[in-house]
Design an enzyme around this catalytic site. Sequence first.
Site, short mmCIF file in Angstrom:
data_model
loop_
_atom_site.label_atom_id
_atom_site.label_comp_id
_atom_site.label_asym_id
_atom_site.label_seq_id
_atom_site.Cartn_x
_atom_site.Cartn_y
_atom_site.Cartn_z
N GLU A 56 -0.39 -4.33 22.06
CA GLU A 56 -1.38 -3.54 22.27
C GLU A 56 -2.82 -4.48 22.45
O GLU A 56 -2.97 -5.11 21.72
CB GLU A 56 -1.74 -2.49 21.57
CG GLU A 56 -0.54 -1.41 21.54
CD GLU A 56 -0.93 -0.16 20.41
OE1 GLU A 56 -1.84 -0.35 19.76
OE2 GLU A 56 -0.21 0.83 20.43
N ARG A 75 4.74 16.14 11.95
CA ARG A 75 4.78 16.99 10.53
C ARG A 75 3.37 17.44 10.14
O ARG A 75 2.50 17.19 10.96
CB ARG A 75 5.24 15.83 9.42
CG ARG A 75 4.34 14.64 9.57
CD ARG A 75 4.65 13.57 8.49
NE ARG A 75 4.22 12.46 8.72
CZ ARG A 75 2.77 12.02 8.47
NH1 ARG A 75 1.88 12.70 7.85
NH2 ARG A 75 2.45 10.60 8.85
N LYS A 128 7.30 4.10 18.62
CA LYS A 128 5.89 4.24 19.23
C LYS A 128 6.25 3.84 20.60
O LYS A 128 5.46 4.20 21.44
CB LYS A 128 5.06 3.17 18.47
CG LYS A 128 4.65 3.65 17.20
CD LYS A 128 3.76 2.58 16.41
CE LYS A 128 3.86 2.75 15.02
NZ LYS A 128 3.23 4.07 14.44
N HIS A 174 -5.46 -0.22 7.74
CA HIS A 174 -4.86 0.45 8.61
C HIS A 174 -4.46 1.84 7.84
O HIS A 174 -3.33 2.58 8.41
CB HIS A 174 -3.75 0.05 9.39
CG HIS A 174 -4.01 -1.31 10.12
ND1 HIS A 174 -4.98 -1.26 11.12
CD2 HIS A 174 -3.66 -2.65 10.26
CE1 HIS A 174 -5.07 -2.49 11.53
NE2 HIS A 174 -4.37 -3.42 10.99
P1 ADP Z 1 1.04 4.02 11.75
O1 ADP Z 1 2.29 4.65 12.37
O2 ADP Z 1 1.23 2.98 10.56
O3 ADP Z 1 -0.15 5.23 11.38
P2 ADP Z 1 -0.47 3.66 13.96
O4 ADP Z 1 -0.32 3.02 15.21
O5 ADP Z 1 -1.05 5.16 13.82
O6 ADP Z 1 0.29 3.43 12.84
O7 ADP Z 1 -2.12 2.94 13.69
C1 ADP Z 1 -2.46 2.84 12.68
C2 ADP Z 1 -3.83 2.29 12.49
O8 ADP Z 1 -4.10 0.98 12.94
C3 ADP Z 1 -4.79 3.25 13.16
O9 ADP Z 1 -5.32 4.06 12.63
C4 ADP Z 1 -6.12 2.16 13.50
O10 ADP Z 1 -6.82 2.00 12.45
C5 ADP Z 1 -5.12 0.81 13.61
N1 ADP Z 1 -4.71 0.67 15.06
C6 ADP Z 1 -3.56 1.04 15.62
N2 ADP Z 1 -3.71 0.60 17.08
C7 ADP Z 1 -4.87 -0.08 17.05
C8 ADP Z 1 -5.23 -0.71 18.39
N3 ADP Z 1 -4.81 -0.69 19.65
N4 ADP Z 1 -6.56 -1.39 18.15
C9 ADP Z 1 -7.18 -1.16 17.03
N5 ADP Z 1 -6.83 -0.63 15.98
C10 ADP Z 1 -5.55 -0.25 16.03
P1 ADP Z 2 -1.00 10.60 7.50
O1 ADP Z 2 -0.89 10.14 8.89
O2 ADP Z 2 -0.57 12.27 7.33
O3 ADP Z 2 -2.44 10.73 7.30
P2 ADP Z 2 0.20 8.83 6.23
O4 ADP Z 2 0.25 7.78 7.29
O5 ADP Z 2 -0.82 8.21 5.02
O6 ADP Z 2 -0.21 10.08 6.69
O7 ADP Z 2 1.51 8.81 5.47
C1 ADP Z 2 1.86 10.12 4.80
C2 ADP Z 2 2.64 9.77 3.72
O8 ADP Z 2 3.84 9.09 4.40
C3 ADP Z 2 2.40 8.85 2.92
O9 ADP Z 2 3.01 9.15 1.75
C4 ADP Z 2 2.94 7.61 3.43
O10 ADP Z 2 3.15 6.51 2.27
C5 ADP Z 2 4.23 8.03 4.21
N1 ADP Z 2 4.68 7.28 5.21
C6 ADP Z 2 4.31 7.21 6.45
N2 ADP Z 2 5.15 6.62 7.19
C7 ADP Z 2 5.90 6.24 6.59
C8 ADP Z 2 7.13 5.68 6.69
N3 ADP Z 2 7.39 4.99 8.09
N4 ADP Z 2 8.31 5.14 5.89
C9 ADP Z 2 7.95 5.78 4.43
N5 ADP Z 2 6.65 6.51 4.39
C10 ADP Z 2 5.85 6.69 5.33
MG MG Z 3 -0.71 6.67 12.35
#
Ligand code: ADP
Ligand code: ADP
Ligand code: MG
Length: 660
Positions: A200, A297, A116, A235
């Site tokens: 952040e 993906r 990230k 999240h």
């Molecule tokens: P992941 O790789 O686990 O999906 P993300 O960076 O996409 O991580 O963040 C997952 C969720 O966390 C977001 O969909 C949002 O709900 C929350 N989130 C992430 N960054 C922020 C932020 N700066 N402020 C508030 N909520 C956040």
């Molecule tokens: P999307 O962003 O497509 O909505 P999710 O964040 O819910 O997807 O993740 C999609 C799938 O990948 C789920 O089965 C989740 O458990 C898995 N997943 C996401 N990030 C990781 C990670 N860093 N390590 C392992 N599994 C992950």
């Molecule tokens: Mg995400």
Amino acid sequence: MFRKILIANRGEIVARVIRTARRMGIATVAVHSDADRDALHVALADEAVRIGPAEAARSYLDIEAVVAAAKASGAEAVHPGYGFLSENPDFVDAVEAAGLVFIGPSAQAIRAMGLKDAAKALMETAGVSVVPGYHGAVQDAAFLAQEAERIGYPVLIKARAGGGGKGMRRVGDPAGFAAALESTRREAEGAFGDGRVLVEKYMAKPRHIEVQVFGDRHGNVVHLFERDCSLQRRHQKVIEEAPAPGMTPETRSAMGEAACRAAAAIGYSGAGTVEFIADVSEGLRPDRFHFMEMNTRLQVEHPVTEAITGLDLVEWQLRVAAGEPLPRRQEEISMTGWAFEARLYAENPARDFLPATGRLSLFDLPKDVRVDSGVRAGDAITPHYDPMIAKVIADGRDRAEALAKLEAALTRCHIAGVTTNAAFLARLCRLPAFAAGDVDTGLIARSGEGLLVEPPPSDEAFALAALAALGFLAAPAGRDPWERLRGFRLWGPATQSVFLAYGAEEHELRVTPRGEAFEVERGSVAVRLHLLASDGHAVRIDSGGRSLAATVHREGSEIAVFLDGAAHVFSVPDDPGHHGEPAAGGDRLVAPMPGLVRIVSAAPGARVSRGEPLVTMEAMKMELVLSAPRDGVVAGVPVAAGDQVAEGALLLSLEAEDAA
Ligand code: ADP
Ligand code: ADP
Ligand code: MG
């Protein structure tokens, strides 16, 4: 086009990819672990290859085994699905080194977006607004605390290698920073093997809005509009929709353009999603959204985009991977109507969403909406993998119609044998703020107990369970279904009693035939049910002039009653094989299911208070936080972080009550 592809995944997404491949005349190869030998995805594929034992690390995550299976099967290309190896650039390298095509972006594009912090730096240079914060290399605690001050509280500490909503801590003030940093690092180190973090700004009223992008190998990039995934729990996405409610044409084109710029900056090909976080404290504005991350993906929630665009995203993935140009130009892509997707999980919302296992003795999902499922009736939900079992997708001409269809579909999910979140999802659809499109990522957490906890069964549901327990609903095979009832009336005892357990409570129900009806008493409550029809499963009753359709399913000692949009599971306590709720309270903390111990936050001798988190486990990819059952002093902790434990294993014990 390819003649044969291998799908390096399991469950729902494999079934989804097979559907399109089959339509396009492409043969499919599935892979499976020992636990999935009889799984739906294996049965659906043209051929299947065993790649290892149940443990994902030695099967679905084993690059060598997957590539060897692809080679041996004669597949020309590999579809990674989502999760598992889908965002692993080393896997892409291995697939290509074996002379096969990876159905997705290049390893280099995945690497560029994989972390990230690096992704944010890259987006900044591409002129895409990123969430304000620090995403540099310095990891010194004092320096990061200073950065947090500069950014302004509240802040979010985020693992740069994180995913799946894990490795994130919101910090409200400077006093909590050091401890939160420490625990985020520890969790990230354990879960992703990388403890580095970014800090952040925590957005005030955050909405998660993402843009579906597609690139080809000829330099073209388009977007397929946005999805709103703000309905989240810790999240993680729960219900997604497209388009985003309240979206204006200006913000939509600004977001679409930023997403395409992000994809073009890394020479992206295939399906990708650019996730933005929008501050909607003053509405959805074109200058109030920021790049969060890119998922390189196909996304879990891609069906809502398919519903509004009428396009098949898996077909696009296959065409692009085969070297074809994108099937449409930007101006040829349009959207109509509205769509929602709800993620159906094997989990218990009332017990802090504890993942659930078991055998699906009943798995009856509605047929008039799209359901993408990875399981069928009779399948076991094991502790080895993700608890997502299906996605329910509903669309309509407008948002209200689509939401009404989603809610109706969710109430018609008849599932028994495994606890699911179906009823929770249906309740979510009824939240006034959600119906009004006033969503943000905190909505579920703010909505309180009423959303999480099942309302108690109605008197009719109790009565039906009692009739089922006494065998009055069963139609004897090949005989007049009413004979049994008549027989009962002729020489059965006047009143029969039955005990039913619901949750931790036991109830005595007394059933008395009264002419054409049954009177069922529970304590001082009595209802009179006319049994209009029953085939032992689908039942029609009349209660006080109201005619109701119900489904009653009995399996062993469990009786599931689906009535009036609610689902309730009763059990007949005296039957052998009855499992009550695990006893709460007491002196011992035990593993509710097999899993990995991630964090142990108390040592022998420590004084703890009721509800304090003591052990964090990971099972089925979910984090389970186990808290102190009462105030007390820790006597022993027989496990340590990194231990794999069996169901029921003792994790921690408290000193006896009087000693504490
Ligand atoms: P992941 O790789 O686990 O999906 P993300 O960076 O996409 O991580 O963040 C997952 C969720 O966390 C977001 O969909 C949002 O709900 C929350 N989130 C992430 N960054 C922020 C932020 N700066 N402020 C508030 N909520 C956040
Ligand atoms: P999307 O962003 O497509 O909505 P999710 O964040 O819910 O997807 O993740 C999609 C799938 O990948 C789920 O089965 C989740 O458990 C898995 N997943 C996401 N990030 C990781 C990670 N860093 N390590 C392992 N599994 C992950
Ligand atoms: Mg995400």
